[in-house]
Write an enzyme that holds these catalytic residues in place. Structure first.
Site, short mmCIF file in Angstrom:
data_model
loop_
_atom_site.label_atom_id
_atom_site.label_comp_id
_atom_site.label_asym_id
_atom_site.label_seq_id
_atom_site.Cartn_x
_atom_site.Cartn_y
_atom_site.Cartn_z
N SER A 1 -7.08 -9.95 26.02
CA SER A 1 -8.40 -9.78 26.62
C SER A 1 -9.05 -8.44 26.35
CB SER A 1 -8.31 -10.00 28.14
OG SER A 1 -7.44 -9.04 28.72
N LYS B 1 -13.69 -18.70 33.27
CA LYS B 1 -14.29 -18.01 32.12
C LYS B 1 -15.18 -18.99 31.36
CE LYS B 1 -10.88 -14.33 31.82
NZ LYS B 1 -10.24 -14.56 33.13
N HIS C 1 -8.45 -16.64 27.70
CA HIS C 1 -9.59 -16.29 26.87
C HIS C 1 -9.68 -17.14 25.60
CE1 HIS C 1 -11.15 -12.70 28.97
NE2 HIS C 1 -9.91 -12.54 29.36
#
Length: 396
Positions: A186, A244, A214
């Site tokens: 990340s 996310k 991610h």
């Protein structure tokens, strides 16, 4: 007296963080977390959100949340194992399993909870964990909670991983050995070497665990890093977040039916935390449906990411080794990093400085997160600010 001593200690610690440029100010938003945001009456180009695909403000997700809240209520009312499991939870888990190309899936209240839940449910004090040195804090905490022996290997160094796997297996001390890695790291945006990790795991009989927070929604047509490399049949545990690219909140573990059945009876956050509320669950279902039917949002996200990266590189900034939309601008010194971030703020660009302990000392950077919802004109405004401030502070 004890209370006074605590207050003095806290004040001293906070003063130390501030003097070293390590104290993080929190800015409440006056509205949605979109490509632009409002803070204290000002509008900013927003480059600090994990809302990769812009789904957090998508009307389809909002409508789904409202309808589910009216039908099922504001909260689930209980833990999943009593009577907090709604039809919506079961539907979400079925769709997550199909999305991740696994037999089954289990949803949790957060991605952090997933790592606290799954690691300690599968390995314990008689086992070992091979963990990439740059793994996320939630992985580190999950490993500690498991009581397993933690063996760190150098970041994405496959020779080091292989040597440590060989040593751990040859020792005969461990009943099970697990290798854990982020799918996408990340802070730098680089991708784990999953094909090599899978080959080493096969050689030394390691359990494979990939936290794809991610990567999900970003790589592999949205299915993530594991699908990106064609390894869906060879990774034992796939961890994902719903907060996310999915745009809502929560997390999940995807894997075999036996694994998920085990987590439902042995993972403590599932057993002892109230279930996710109906509204967010319905929004997650809507997001998965969108990503399963089209790659339009992913294409837009990658186009914006490439545009920003090209612009920053052309200006002379060091953007590290990112292979994903995560775009760090490497500064180094903590105080200079925070000064740069404050200057961006004054220029109408919200891009937070990332400093120790999130990254190593001397590795401060501004982390930029372009999304599908940004326009090129928004990114041009940010690039213009970067150029002015970079020259002013001597970074370029």
């Amino acid at each position: 007296m004890a209370g006074i001593m605590l207050q003095k200690w806290l004040q001293d610690q906070l003063d130390g963080l501030r003097s070293n440029g390590l104290y993080n100010e929190i800015d409440p938003l006056q509205g949605a977390n979109g490509p632009t945001i409002r803070i204290s009456g000002r509008t900013f180009v927003n480059l600090s959100s994990n809302n990769y695909l812009g789904l957090a403000t998508d009307s389809r997700l909002i409508d789904a949340a409202i309808a589910a809240t009216r039908q099922y209520g504001a909260g689930a009312g209980a833990v999943r194992t009593i009577n907090g499991t709604l039809e919506l939870h079961a539907e979400l888990e079925r769709k997550l399993a199909a999305f991740k190309h696994t037999e089954s899936a289990i949803a949790y209240q957060s991605g952090f909870n997933c790592n606290m839940a799954a690691i300690s449910a599968v390995v314990d004090g008689g086992d070992a964990i091979l963990s990439d040195e740059l793994n996320h804090a939630s992985i580190i905490d999950g490993c500690r909670l498991s009581r397993a022996t933690i063996i760190r290997y150098r970041h994405s160094d496959m020779d080091d991983l292989r040597a440590k796997a060989m040593e751990a297996r040859a020792s005969g001390k461990y009943a099970k050995i697990m290798v854990i890695t982020d799918g996408v790291f990340s802070m730098d945006g680089d991708i784990a070497k999953l094909p090599d990790i899978a080959a080493i795991a096969d050689e030394f009989e390691l359990i494979t665990y990939v936290d794809d927070a991610h990567g999900s929604g970003v790589l592999g047509g949205g299915a993530g890093t594991v699908k990106h490399f064609g390894l869906s049949e060879r990774i034992d545990l796939q961890i994902g977040t719903l907060s996310k690219a999915i745009g809502v909140v929560g997390g999940y573990v995807a894997g075999s039916k036996l694994l998920i059945d085990w987590l439902k009876v042995r993972s403590r956050p599932f057993l002892f935390s109230t279930a996710q509320p109906p509204g967010p669950v319905a929004s997650c279902i809507a997001a998965i449906d969108i990503l399963s039917s089209s790659e339009e949002l992913q294409a837009a996200m990658w186009a914006r990411a490439d545009y920003l990266k090209r612009g920053l590189k052309a200006l002379g900034f060091d953007i590290g080794r990112s292979e994903t939309p995560i775009t760090p601008v490497m500064i180094g010194d903590e105080s200079l990093t925070q000064t740069f971030s404050r200057e961006l703020y004054e220029a109408g660009v919200y891009a937070k400085g990332i400093v120790f302990p999130t990254v190593p000392k001397g590795a401060g950077r501004i982390r930029n997160m372009p999304t599908a919802a940004h326009t090129e004109s928004m990114l041009d405004e940010a690039l213009s600010a970067y150029e002015r401030i970079g020259r002013k502070l001597g970074v370029i």
